[in-house]
Design a protein around this motif. Structure first.
Motif, PDB file in Angstrom:
ATOM      1  N   ILE A  17     -24.594 -34.781  45.099  1.00 38.10           N
ATOM      2  CA  ILE A  17     -24.039 -35.069  46.433  1.00 38.10           C
ATOM      3  C   ILE A  17     -22.825 -34.175  46.679  1.00 38.10           C
ATOM      4  O   ILE A  17     -22.684 -33.568  47.736  1.00 38.10           O
ATOM      5  CB  ILE A  17     -23.646 -36.560  46.559  1.00 38.10           C
ATOM      6  CG1 ILE A  17     -24.890 -37.442  46.426  1.00 38.10           C
ATOM      7  CG2 ILE A  17     -22.947 -36.813  47.898  1.00 38.10           C
ATOM      8  CD1 ILE A  17     -24.613 -38.929  46.551  1.00 38.10           C
ATOM      9  N   GLU A  18     -21.942 -34.080  45.670  1.00 34.49           N
ATOM     10  CA  GLU A  18     -20.755 -33.222  45.805  1.00 34.49           C
ATOM     11  C   GLU A  18     -21.179 -31.801  46.184  1.00 34.49           C
ATOM     12  O   GLU A  18     -20.630 -31.204  47.099  1.00 34.49           O
ATOM     13  CB  GLU A  18     -19.968 -33.207  44.487  1.00 34.49           C
ATOM     14  CG  GLU A  18     -18.718 -32.347  44.539  1.00 34.49           C
ATOM     15  CD  GLU A  18     -18.272 -31.846  43.166  1.00 34.49           C
ATOM     16  OE1 GLU A  18     -18.960 -32.108  42.173  1.00 34.49           O
ATOM     17  OE2 GLU A  18     -17.233 -31.166  43.112  1.00 34.49           O
ATOM     18  N   LEU A  73      -8.056 -38.880  37.335  1.00 30.39           N
ATOM     19  CA  LEU A  73      -8.357 -37.478  37.042  1.00 30.39           C
ATOM     20  C   LEU A  73      -7.559 -36.997  35.833  1.00 30.39           C
ATOM     21  O   LEU A  73      -8.083 -36.346  34.931  1.00 30.39           O
ATOM     22  CB  LEU A  73      -8.018 -36.632  38.271  1.00 30.39           C
ATOM     23  CG  LEU A  73      -8.108 -35.125  38.103  1.00 30.39           C
ATOM     24  CD1 LEU A  73      -9.556 -34.698  38.047  1.00 30.39           C
ATOM     25  CD2 LEU A  73      -7.391 -34.415  39.233  1.00 30.39           C
ATOM     26  N   PHE A 129     -18.626 -38.366  40.007  1.00 32.29           N
ATOM     27  CA  PHE A 129     -19.000 -36.945  39.907  1.00 32.29           C
ATOM     28  C   PHE A 129     -17.943 -36.129  39.178  1.00 32.29           C
ATOM     29  O   PHE A 129     -18.240 -35.153  38.514  1.00 32.29           O
ATOM     30  CB  PHE A 129     -19.253 -36.344  41.297  1.00 32.29           C
ATOM     31  CG  PHE A 129     -18.013 -36.180  42.138  1.00 32.29           C
ATOM     32  CD1 PHE A 129     -17.537 -37.230  42.898  1.00 32.29           C
ATOM     33  CD2 PHE A 129     -17.331 -34.975  42.155  1.00 32.29           C
ATOM     34  CE1 PHE A 129     -16.401 -37.089  43.664  1.00 32.29           C
ATOM     35  CE2 PHE A 129     -16.187 -34.819  42.927  1.00 32.29           C
ATOM     36  CZ  PHE A 129     -15.725 -35.881  43.689  1.00 32.29           C
ATOM     37  N   MET A 130     -16.669 -36.561  39.277  1.00 30.76           N
ATOM     38  CA  MET A 130     -15.595 -35.775  38.668  1.00 30.76           C
ATOM     39  C   MET A 130     -15.661 -35.877  37.142  1.00 30.76           C
ATOM     40  O   MET A 130     -15.513 -34.864  36.444  1.00 30.76           O
ATOM     41  CB  MET A 130     -14.262 -36.278  39.235  1.00 30.76           C
ATOM     42  CG  MET A 130     -13.022 -35.796  38.575  1.00 30.76           C
ATOM     43  SD  MET A 130     -12.461 -36.913  37.283  1.00 30.76           S
ATOM     44  CE  MET A 130     -11.650 -38.188  38.229  1.00 30.76           C
ATOM     45  N   GLY A 166     -21.615 -43.733  41.181  1.00 25.40           N
ATOM     46  CA  GLY A 166     -21.229 -42.720  42.157  1.00 25.40           C
ATOM     47  C   GLY A 166     -20.243 -41.704  41.623  1.00 25.40           C
ATOM     48  O   GLY A 166     -19.641 -40.972  42.387  1.00 25.40           O
ATOM     49  N   GLY A 171     -24.213 -38.096  41.493  1.00 17.42           N
ATOM     50  CA  GLY A 171     -22.962 -37.866  42.212  1.00 17.42           C
ATOM     51  C   GLY A 171     -22.615 -36.392  42.340  1.00 17.42           C
ATOM     52  O   GLY A 171     -22.167 -35.944  43.391  1.00 17.42           O
ATOM     53  N   ARG A 217     -18.500 -33.833  35.665  1.00 11.24           N
ATOM     54  CA  ARG A 217     -18.188 -32.413  35.814  1.00 11.24           C
ATOM     55  C   ARG A 217     -17.225 -31.937  34.726  1.00 11.24           C
ATOM     56  O   ARG A 217     -17.439 -30.911  34.092  1.00 11.24           O
ATOM     57  CB  ARG A 217     -17.520 -32.161  37.152  1.00 11.24           C
ATOM     58  CG  ARG A 217     -18.461 -31.932  38.265  1.00 11.24           C
ATOM     59  CD  ARG A 217     -18.644 -30.450  38.557  1.00 11.24           C
ATOM     60  NE  ARG A 217     -19.248 -30.333  39.871  1.00 11.24           N
ATOM     61  CZ  ARG A 217     -20.555 -30.258  40.071  1.00 11.24           C
ATOM     62  NH1 ARG A 217     -21.391 -30.252  39.047  1.00 11.24           N
ATOM     63  NH2 ARG A 217     -21.046 -30.190  41.279  1.00 11.24           N
ATOM     64  N   LEU A 218     -16.143 -32.709  34.536  1.00 12.03           N
ATOM     65  CA  LEU A 218     -15.086 -32.240  33.635  1.00 12.03           C
ATOM     66  C   LEU A 218     -15.451 -32.438  32.174  1.00 12.03           C
ATOM     67  O   LEU A 218     -15.108 -31.616  31.329  1.00 12.03           O
ATOM     68  CB  LEU A 218     -13.765 -32.949  33.942  1.00 12.03           C
ATOM     69  CG  LEU A 218     -13.151 -32.641  35.302  1.00 12.03           C
ATOM     70  CD1 LEU A 218     -11.802 -33.325  35.443  1.00 12.03           C
ATOM     71  CD2 LEU A 218     -12.999 -31.140  35.527  1.00 12.03           C
TER      72      LEU A 218
END
Lengths: 287, 261
Positions: free
Chosen positions: A247-248, A121, A229-230, A227, A244, A233-234
């Protein structure tokens, strides 16, 4: 007497194994079963909600084009990131395994692997700092090039790919390195003394022998990227909608857990298929 | 091209890769020492953002929770994982292959799927969200790593030593604690460090399992980034990277992870 001892051994083995495997059952295998069950429900079976068994969730996944499009988008992202990582990582592994020797190699290898074991992250966040408009990269390019360029890679598919390659590159370097290291140098020497050119040695000797390692690395990258998603997103902002992230959303925003479970299970099925297809190569790379 | 130029090119390429891997991290670290709140250059050195961290109760309590959870996970995963490794090594357990294969799902299945499945199941059986759920999840993710690392160390252990100790009259417990464990101790330490790193760096599973307002550090960072960046996040991120890289250097020294030696 000996049967007695064997039984004692069996009890001991069971006692030693029980904590680890009971834990995995409680925290991984039962949850995956529960998720399979949930994916066939019309609503969450908590409190006094009304629920019944249904195929509606899977129907929603397969009949609406949105999810298929997003799954395909995620698979394409996985393929792009995997291909780039292999192309960039394999030469690097080759240099590590066959060019650099001794303590320098050990130190270099550790340096390459180290970021992989640091927080993913935080590394994605560091790319956000570099790529943002008026950020470091845009300032740097502005300083080098004479004409005025405004680069803003942030919130673009390119940013997502860069971040993901950065995150997963060490995987393929590690697996290729281990495979390359197992190739006996005298084999290469023999090919050379028989008059083989560098290209021939690479294509007919090194690549085939290192293939299991490369495939193992590729699978290790492809599966988590599909899979992810982070990262989308960022680094992707509003463009960062992938399978992904959908799903989140079902679990943290929309609270449609049964649909989320069905989406997760379709993803799991896709991934298991890929793992099964790659398993002969994976098994060879374990030796 | 001669071999020497090729070797030189190779080294240059390796340098480029290292630059790609480390440059963004270094930029982030540098920006945590920059006075400007909007990442403006020119750079002017300041430790203001680190000072601010000290008075940010939310970040401090999340950091404390992360460290505490990682310590509990390390103890539990190392103990259970070492026990399982010894059993798999010493006894001819029926279904050994299956037991080894069962270690792969926690590693191979994307954490998004594992994490949401845990959320569903823990809600169903009444554990719900919160620190206990996070610990249960992290231990499961760390266990396979511990077992793999300790098993690798056990492979270098001469089983006849156990037999010798047994024939001299030592009981199973004595053999384990006085012969086997001292030999595999570097593997256990490395496995424990891996477990700590898995837990301390874990974001996805913590994200689904922790209670809002009662989160671990990575989850707090994720939610703050989505609200907007501040150099304060750079400061705490720099500390996290330094801690996890330090742990991995230690783990590499205790295991053979850094290649042959």
């Amino acid at each position: 007497m000996s049967g007695n001892l064997a039984r004692k051994d069996r009890t001991r083995a069971a006692l030693l194994l029980a904590p680890a495997y009971l834990w995995l059952t409680l925290a991984v295998f039962l949850p995956l079963s529960a998720m399979a069950f949930f994916s066939f429900l019309s609503d969450v079976p908590f409190g006094d909600r009304d629920w019944h068994v249904t195929l509606d969730n899977y129907r929603a996944v397969f009949e609406s084009g949105t999810y298929a499009t997003l799954l395909w988008k995620s698979l394409k992202l996985g393929m792009t990131v995997t291909a780039l990582s292999v192309l960039i990582g394999f030469p690097c592994a080759f240099v590590l395994a066959k060019v650099i020797r001794g303590r320098a190699r050990e130190a270099m290898f550790l340096l390459v692997i180290l970021p992989f074991w640091s927080n993913s992250l935080v590394r994605i966040f560091s790319w956000a700092i570099v790529l943002r408009g008026n950020g470091v990269l845009s300032g740097l390019i502005d300083a080098i090039l004479p004409w005025d360029v405004r680069i803003n890679l942030m919130f673009s598919p390119t940013a997502i790919v860069i971040g993901l390659v950065h995150s997963y590159l060490p995987y393929v370097i590690l697996t290729s390195y281990l495979a390359l290291q197992a190739i006996d140098d005298s084999l290469i020497e023999a090919a050379r003394s028989l008059g083989a050119r560098r290209r021939t040695i690479l294509l007919r000797l090194i690549l085939p022998l290192a293939a299991p390692g490369i495939i193992a690395g590729a699978v290790l990258i492809f599966v988590p990227v599909v899979g992810s998603f982070m990262e989308p997103r960022l680094l992707g902002g509003r463009l960062g909608t992938y399978y992904g992230t959908v799903i989140e959303d079902q679990f943290v925003a929309v609270f449609n857990w049964p649909l989320g479970a069905a989406l997760s299970f379709v993803l799991l099925a896709v991934i298991l298929t890929i793992l099964a297809l790659a398993s002969p190569a994976l098994r060879r790379s374990q030796r | 091209m001669t071999n020497r130029t090729l070797a030189l090119l190779g080294r240059g390429y390796l340098g480029l890769i290292l630059f790609f891997l480390y440059a963004p991290i270094l930029v982030m670290a540098a920006m945590s020492f920059n006075a400007s709140a909007f990442y403006q250059l020119p750079f002017s050195f300041s430790t203001e953002w680190y000072a601010k961290l000290w008075s940010n109760r939310e970040i401090l309590s999340a950091a404390g929770r992360s460290v505490w959870i990682a310590c509990v996970v390390t103890v539990l995963a190392t103990a259970a994982g070492t026990a399982a490794s010894i059993a798999l090594f010493r006894y001819d357990v029926p279904g050994k292959r299956v037991l080894q294969v069962l270690l792969f799902p926690p590693i191979a299945i994307p954490w998004l799927i594992t994490g949401t499945a845990m959320l569903i199941f823990f809600f169903g059986i009444g554990i719900g969200r919160g620190t206990p759920a996070v610990i249960i999840g992290h231990v499961a993710l760390a266990l396979p790593y511990v077992i793999v690392v300790v098993t690798a160390r056990l492979a270098t252990f001469d089983a006849t030593l156990e037999e010798a100790a047994r024939s001299l009259g030592a009981g199973a417990w004595t053999v384990t604690m006085r012969v086997t464990v001292p030999w595999i101790l570097p593997g256990i330490v490395a496995g424990g460090l891996f477990a700590f790193a898995v837990s301390f760096d874990q974001f996805v599973v913590s994200y689904f399992l922790s209670e809002p307002g009662d989160t671990t550090l990575p989850v707090l960072i994720y939610t703050s980034i989505r609200k907007g960046f501040t150099p304060e996040i750079n400061a705490i991120s720099t500390i996290i990277i330094a801690v996890s890289m330090g742990i991995m250097v230690l783990a590499a020294r205790y295991s053979n992870f850094g290649g042959e030696r």
